[in-house]
Design a protein around this motif. Structure first.
Motif, PDB file in Angstrom:
ATOM      1  N   SER A 104       0.937  -1.063   0.145  1.00 50.06           N
ATOM      2  CA  SER A 104       0.192   0.002  -0.165  1.00 50.06           C
ATOM      3  C   SER A 104       1.315   1.036   0.189  1.00 50.06           C
ATOM      4  CB  SER A 104      -0.515   0.112   1.172  1.00 50.06           C
ATOM      5  OG  SER A 104      -0.397   0.512   2.796  1.00 50.06           O
ATOM      6  N   ARG A 105       2.352   1.116   0.243  1.00 48.94           N
ATOM      7  CA  ARG A 105       2.859   2.229   0.034  1.00 48.94           C
ATOM      8  C   ARG A 105       3.928   2.314  -0.781  1.00 48.94           C
ATOM      9  NH1 ARG A 105       5.797   3.535   6.286  1.00 48.94           N
ATOM     10  NH2 ARG A 105       6.263   5.480   4.905  1.00 48.94           N
ATOM     11  N   GLY A 106       3.412   1.320  -1.738  1.00 44.69           N
ATOM     12  CA  GLY A 106       4.394   1.539  -3.033  1.00 44.69           C
ATOM     13  C   GLY A 106       5.232   0.937  -3.815  1.00 44.69           C
ATOM     14  N   LEU A 107       5.758  -0.692  -2.597  1.00 40.30           N
ATOM     15  CA  LEU A 107       6.559  -1.481  -2.628  1.00 40.30           C
ATOM     16  C   LEU A 107       6.207  -2.063  -3.820  1.00 40.30           C
ATOM     17  CD1 LEU A 107       8.273  -1.715   0.442  1.00 40.30           C
ATOM     18  CD2 LEU A 107       9.007  -0.097  -1.143  1.00 40.30           C
ATOM     19  N   PRO A 108       7.040  -2.990  -4.492  1.00 40.27           N
ATOM     20  CA  PRO A 108       5.959  -4.707  -4.943  1.00 40.27           C
ATOM     21  C   PRO A 108       5.170  -5.722  -4.597  1.00 40.27           C
ATOM     22  CG  PRO A 108       8.115  -3.283  -6.274  1.00 40.27           C
ATOM     23  CD  PRO A 108       7.977  -2.810  -4.813  1.00 40.27           C
ATOM     24  N   ARG A 109       4.915  -6.191  -4.740  1.00 38.66           N
ATOM     25  CA  ARG A 109       3.952  -7.217  -3.376  1.00 38.66           C
ATOM     26  C   ARG A 109       4.556  -8.222  -4.154  1.00 38.66           C
ATOM     27  NH1 ARG A 109      -1.131  -7.552  -1.567  1.00 38.66           N
ATOM     28  NH2 ARG A 109      -1.596  -5.657  -1.675  1.00 38.66           N
ATOM     29  N   GLY A 110       5.130  -8.885  -4.961  1.00 38.29           N
ATOM     30  CA  GLY A 110       6.242 -10.022  -6.077  1.00 38.29           C
ATOM     31  C   GLY A 110       7.155 -10.236  -5.073  1.00 38.29           C
ATOM     32  N   ASP A 111       8.022  -8.427  -5.164  1.00 39.34           N
ATOM     33  CA  ASP A 111       9.312  -9.006  -4.503  1.00 39.34           C
ATOM     34  C   ASP A 111       8.641  -9.307  -2.766  1.00 39.34           C
ATOM     35  OD1 ASP A 111      10.047  -7.931  -6.578  1.00 39.34           O
ATOM     36  OD2 ASP A 111      11.003  -5.985  -6.321  1.00 39.34           O
ATOM     37  N   LEU A 112       7.997  -8.860  -2.504  1.00 36.21           N
ATOM     38  CA  LEU A 112       8.139  -8.705  -0.457  1.00 36.21           C
ATOM     39  C   LEU A 112       7.366 -10.589  -0.555  1.00 36.21           C
ATOM     40  CD1 LEU A 112       5.796  -5.749  -0.054  1.00 36.21           C
ATOM     41  CD2 LEU A 112       8.162  -5.802   0.375  1.00 36.21           C
ATOM     42  N   LEU A 113       6.647 -10.504  -1.540  1.00 39.05           N
ATOM     43  CA  LEU A 113       6.232 -11.906  -1.490  1.00 39.05           C
ATOM     44  C   LEU A 113       7.136 -13.062  -1.880  1.00 39.05           C
ATOM     45  CD1 LEU A 113       2.935 -12.159  -2.991  1.00 39.05           C
ATOM     46  CD2 LEU A 113       3.475 -12.938  -1.078  1.00 39.05           C
ATOM     47  N   ALA A 114       8.168 -12.677  -2.796  1.00 40.30           N
ATOM     48  CA  ALA A 114       9.465 -13.721  -2.903  1.00 40.30           C
ATOM     49  C   ALA A 114      10.297 -13.995  -1.454  1.00 40.30           C
ATOM     50  CB  ALA A 114      10.064 -13.027  -4.606  1.00 40.30           C
ATOM     51  N   LEU A 115      10.942 -12.826  -1.123  1.00 39.62           N
ATOM     52  CA  LEU A 115      11.060 -12.228   0.296  1.00 39.62           C
ATOM     53  C   LEU A 115      10.947 -13.103   1.446  1.00 39.62           C
ATOM     54  CD1 LEU A 115      14.409 -11.338   0.977  1.00 39.62           C
ATOM     55  CD2 LEU A 115      12.691  -9.005   2.054  1.00 39.62           C
ATOM     56  N   ALA A 116       9.492 -13.683   1.351  1.00 38.24           N
ATOM     57  CA  ALA A 116       9.048 -14.202   2.039  1.00 38.24           C
ATOM     58  C   ALA A 116       8.495 -15.643   2.026  1.00 38.24           C
ATOM     59  CB  ALA A 116       7.411 -13.019   2.690  1.00 38.24           C
ATOM     60  N   GLY A 117       8.960 -15.725   1.078  1.00 33.25           N
ATOM     61  CA  GLY A 117       9.040 -17.624   0.608  1.00 33.25           C
ATOM     62  C   GLY A 117       7.411 -17.874  -0.080  1.00 33.25           C
ATOM     63  N   MET A 118       6.445 -16.531  -0.137  1.00 34.33           N
ATOM     64  CA  MET A 118       5.066 -17.330   0.206  1.00 34.33           C
ATOM     65  C   MET A 118       4.428 -17.193  -1.157  1.00 34.33           C
ATOM     66  SD  MET A 118       3.943 -14.971   3.574  1.00 34.33           S
ATOM     67  CE  MET A 118       2.263 -14.487   2.981  1.00 34.33           C
ATOM     68  N   SER A 119       3.270 -17.937  -1.313  1.00 38.73           N
ATOM     69  CA  SER A 119       2.702 -17.093  -2.529  1.00 38.73           C
ATOM     70  C   SER A 119       1.367 -16.363  -2.246  1.00 38.73           C
ATOM     71  CB  SER A 119       2.511 -18.391  -3.093  1.00 38.73           C
ATOM     72  OG  SER A 119       1.228 -18.760  -2.374  1.00 38.73           O
ATOM     73  N   ALA A 120       0.795 -15.716  -3.000  1.00 42.18           N
ATOM     74  CA  ALA A 120      -0.378 -14.440  -3.020  1.00 42.18           C
ATOM     75  C   ALA A 120      -1.251 -15.067  -2.823  1.00 42.18           C
ATOM     76  CB  ALA A 120      -0.683 -14.022  -4.895  1.00 42.18           C
ATOM     77  N   GLY A 121      -2.245 -16.766  -3.460  1.00 37.78           N
ATOM     78  CA  GLY A 121      -2.974 -17.395  -2.030  1.00 37.78           C
ATOM     79  C   GLY A 121      -2.967 -17.415  -1.106  1.00 37.78           C
ATOM     80  N   SER A 122      -1.829 -17.429  -0.123  1.00 39.59           N
ATOM     81  CA  SER A 122      -1.121 -18.571   1.246  1.00 39.59           C
ATOM     82  C   SER A 122      -1.814 -17.298   2.231  1.00 39.59           C
ATOM     83  CB  SER A 122       0.358 -18.651   1.611  1.00 39.59           C
ATOM     84  OG  SER A 122       1.214 -17.403   1.110  1.00 39.59           O
ATOM     85  N   MET A 123      -1.667 -15.805   1.452  1.00 42.02           N
ATOM     86  CA  MET A 123      -1.346 -14.364   2.897  1.00 42.02           C
ATOM     87  C   MET A 123      -2.541 -14.059   3.743  1.00 42.02           C
ATOM     88  SD  MET A 123       0.072 -11.518  -0.453  1.00 42.02           S
ATOM     89  CE  MET A 123      -0.805  -9.385   0.627  1.00 42.02           C
ATOM     90  N   ALA A 124      -3.734 -15.376   2.763  1.00 40.41           N
ATOM     91  CA  ALA A 124      -4.549 -15.221   4.117  1.00 40.41           C
ATOM     92  C   ALA A 124      -4.644 -16.369   4.769  1.00 40.41           C
ATOM     93  CB  ALA A 124      -6.278 -14.329   3.733  1.00 40.41           C
ATOM     94  N   ASP A 125      -4.169 -17.183   4.781  1.00 41.51           N
ATOM     95  CA  ASP A 125      -3.891 -18.614   5.266  1.00 41.51           C
ATOM     96  C   ASP A 125      -3.034 -18.782   6.479  1.00 41.51           C
ATOM     97  OD1 ASP A 125      -3.924 -21.670   5.986  1.00 41.51           O
ATOM     98  OD2 ASP A 125      -2.501 -21.736   4.283  1.00 41.51           O
ATOM     99  N   MET A 126      -4.458 -18.605   7.977  1.00 43.12           N
ATOM    100  CA  MET A 126      -4.081 -18.410   9.364  1.00 43.12           C
ATOM    101  C   MET A 126      -3.221 -20.392   9.157  1.00 43.12           C
ATOM    102  SD  MET A 126      -5.054 -15.687  10.662  1.00 43.12           S
ATOM    103  CE  MET A 126      -4.520 -16.251  12.719  1.00 43.12           C
ATOM    104  N   ASP A 127      -3.237 -21.069   9.098  1.00 43.12           N
ATOM    105  CA  ASP A 127      -2.673 -21.990   9.187  1.00 43.12           C
ATOM    106  C   ASP A 127      -1.110 -22.429   8.717  1.00 43.12           C
ATOM    107  OD1 ASP A 127      -4.924 -23.092  10.743  1.00 43.12           O
ATOM    108  OD2 ASP A 127      -5.912 -23.566   8.874  1.00 43.12           O
ATOM    109  N   GLY A 128      -1.282 -21.946   7.779  1.00 44.04           N
ATOM    110  CA  GLY A 128       0.848 -21.822   7.085  1.00 44.04           C
ATOM    111  C   GLY A 128       1.203 -21.056   7.642  1.00 44.04           C
ATOM    112  N   ARG A 129       2.135 -21.761   7.174  1.00 40.93           N
ATOM    113  CA  ARG A 129       3.462 -21.026   8.386  1.00 40.93           C
ATOM    114  C   ARG A 129       5.163 -20.795   7.232  1.00 40.93           C
ATOM    115  NH1 ARG A 129       3.228 -20.261  14.500  1.00 40.93           N
ATOM    116  NH2 ARG A 129       1.227 -20.888  15.079  1.00 40.93           N
ATOM    117  N   ILE A 130       5.545 -19.810   7.801  1.00 47.14           N
ATOM    118  CA  ILE A 130       6.904 -19.018   7.342  1.00 47.14           C
ATOM    119  C   ILE A 130       8.265 -19.659   8.739  1.00 47.14           C
ATOM    120  CG2 ILE A 130       6.248 -18.882   5.101  1.00 47.14           C
ATOM    121  CD1 ILE A 130       6.774 -15.915   6.628  1.00 47.14           C
TER     122      ILE A 130
END
Length: 360
Positions: free
Chosen positions: A24-50
């Motif tokens: 929301s502050r302008g950083l590329p979402r894809g880069d952030l997901l890659a850094l976290a090792g996540m996919s877009a589909g996992s962002m709302a998963d309360m059972d998923g863990r990183i």
């Protein structure tokens, strides 16, 4: 038998909220997901863990990219108990603030394994003190995460109490960031850095306040649900290799830990430790190398520690030995790695061979 060390993970739903804030502050979402090792589909998963270290790396990237030390505070100011699903509802429906604080500690494990919260009513100049216990790490991301944890806790305490109160003081073990404007505006009290512990003191009268959303029937419903989730979480098998990594990470500054020391910390025998690690496809020597490699990259990428300090924190006898090991892991000298990381070019991930490299 001593307690097993925590499995250092965090819910992908919590990480997803951090990523959404940064996007929301302008950083590329894809880069952030890659850094976290996540996919877009996992962002709302309360059972998923990183791994907690992955979210710490995201926080460090966000603060550097935005050039805003107040980013974790701005994020916390937008957080509500409802964002934490069952863990939030079981707190907000409590019948007293004291009970709510107790439940924060009990059910935080539904969101993340590492922080523990303790209400101390005896040692802070006569005022109750909420202390944050988090395994000490030395990176920028870990320091930012600590500030975020404290600010989120206070934000939710204010929401639960229905009072925009100011703490008596807020303390941090790490050094102060260069700009404290956001911290001062949010906490509205004296801030103490390089203090003995992380936490905040508050007026004792708040402990008996009735939360504005108190509801005994709903509280009982969410309590049963949270207890069920907590039992399921506790019953999940804990890999010996994960436990060994946590022990190694905490002991490295005293030198490379022996198998006997690690086994004793895990409440098992050396023979059992080696057998379980072998069944999981690794050895203690490999784990030591992996922990040293990962921690070295974190410190070089995020921190300002000198090579001498990093070598000490990783248990090496001198800088030269550390530099040789690091070049085997990454194909670069520590100085070259830091230069590339600070230049904005993220070094490629280690290959499978390097991930298992030892430092001997």
């Amino acid at each position: 038998m001593p307690p097993s060390p925590p499995r250092a993970t965090v819910s992908t739903a919590i990480a997803g909220r951090v990523i959404s804030y940064a996007a929301s502050r302008g950083l590329p979402r894809g880069d952030l997901l890659a850094l976290a090792g996540m996919s877009a589909g996992s962002m709302a998963d309360m059972d998923g863990r990183i791994a907690v270290t992955s979210l710490d790396a995201v926080w460090a990237h966000v603060v550097r990219a935005l050039d805003d030390p107040g980013a974790p505070i701005h994020f916390a100011a937008q957080t509500r108990l409802e964002d934490m699903h069952v863990a939030g509802f079981v707190v907000m429906t409590c019948t007293s603030a004291r009970e709510a604080l107790d439940r924060v500690d009990r059910y935080m494990v539904l969101l993340t394994d590492t922080p523990r919260w303790e209400l101390d009513e005896t040692t802070d100049r006569g005022a109750p003190f909420v202390a944050l216990h988090r395994w000490p790490r030395f990176t920028l991301g870990a320091r930012i995460a600590t500030e975020c944890h404290l600010a989120v806790h206070l934000r939710c305490f204010r929401q639960c109490a229905g009072v925009e109160f100011s703490p008596l003081r807020v303390t941090f073990r790490h050094a102060a960031p260069r700009d404290l404007a956001a911290h001062r505006d949010f906490f509205r009290c004296p801030l103490e850095f390089e203090a003995p512990r992380d936490g905040f003191a508050f007026p004792a009268s708040l402990l008996e306040i009735v939360p504005r959303d108190a509801n005994p029937a709903l509280s009982e419903f969410f309590f049963r649900h949270a207890e069920d989730l907590r039992r399921r979480r506790a019953a999940e098998p804990s890999r010996t290799s994960d436990q060994a990594r946590e022990v190694v990470a905490r002991l490295l500054a005293s030198g490379e830990p022996s198998a006997s020391v690690v086994a004793r910390r895990l409440g098992t025998s050396e023979r059992s430790l080696r057998r379980h690690l072998e069944e999981e496809g690794t050895t203690l020597r490999q784990i030591v190398g992996e922990v040293r490699h990962q921690t070295a990259e974190e410190l070089l990428r995020e921190g300002d520690a000198s090579l001498t300090e990093i070598a000490f924190l990783l248990g090496f006898s001198d800088v030269a030995t550390f530099a040789r090991a690091f070049k085997r892991w990454s194909g670069r000298t520590p100085g070259r790695f830091r230069e590339e990381a600070r230049g904005g070019r993220a070094p490629p991930a280690a290959s499978g061979a390097n991930r298992g490299a030892s430092d001997g």
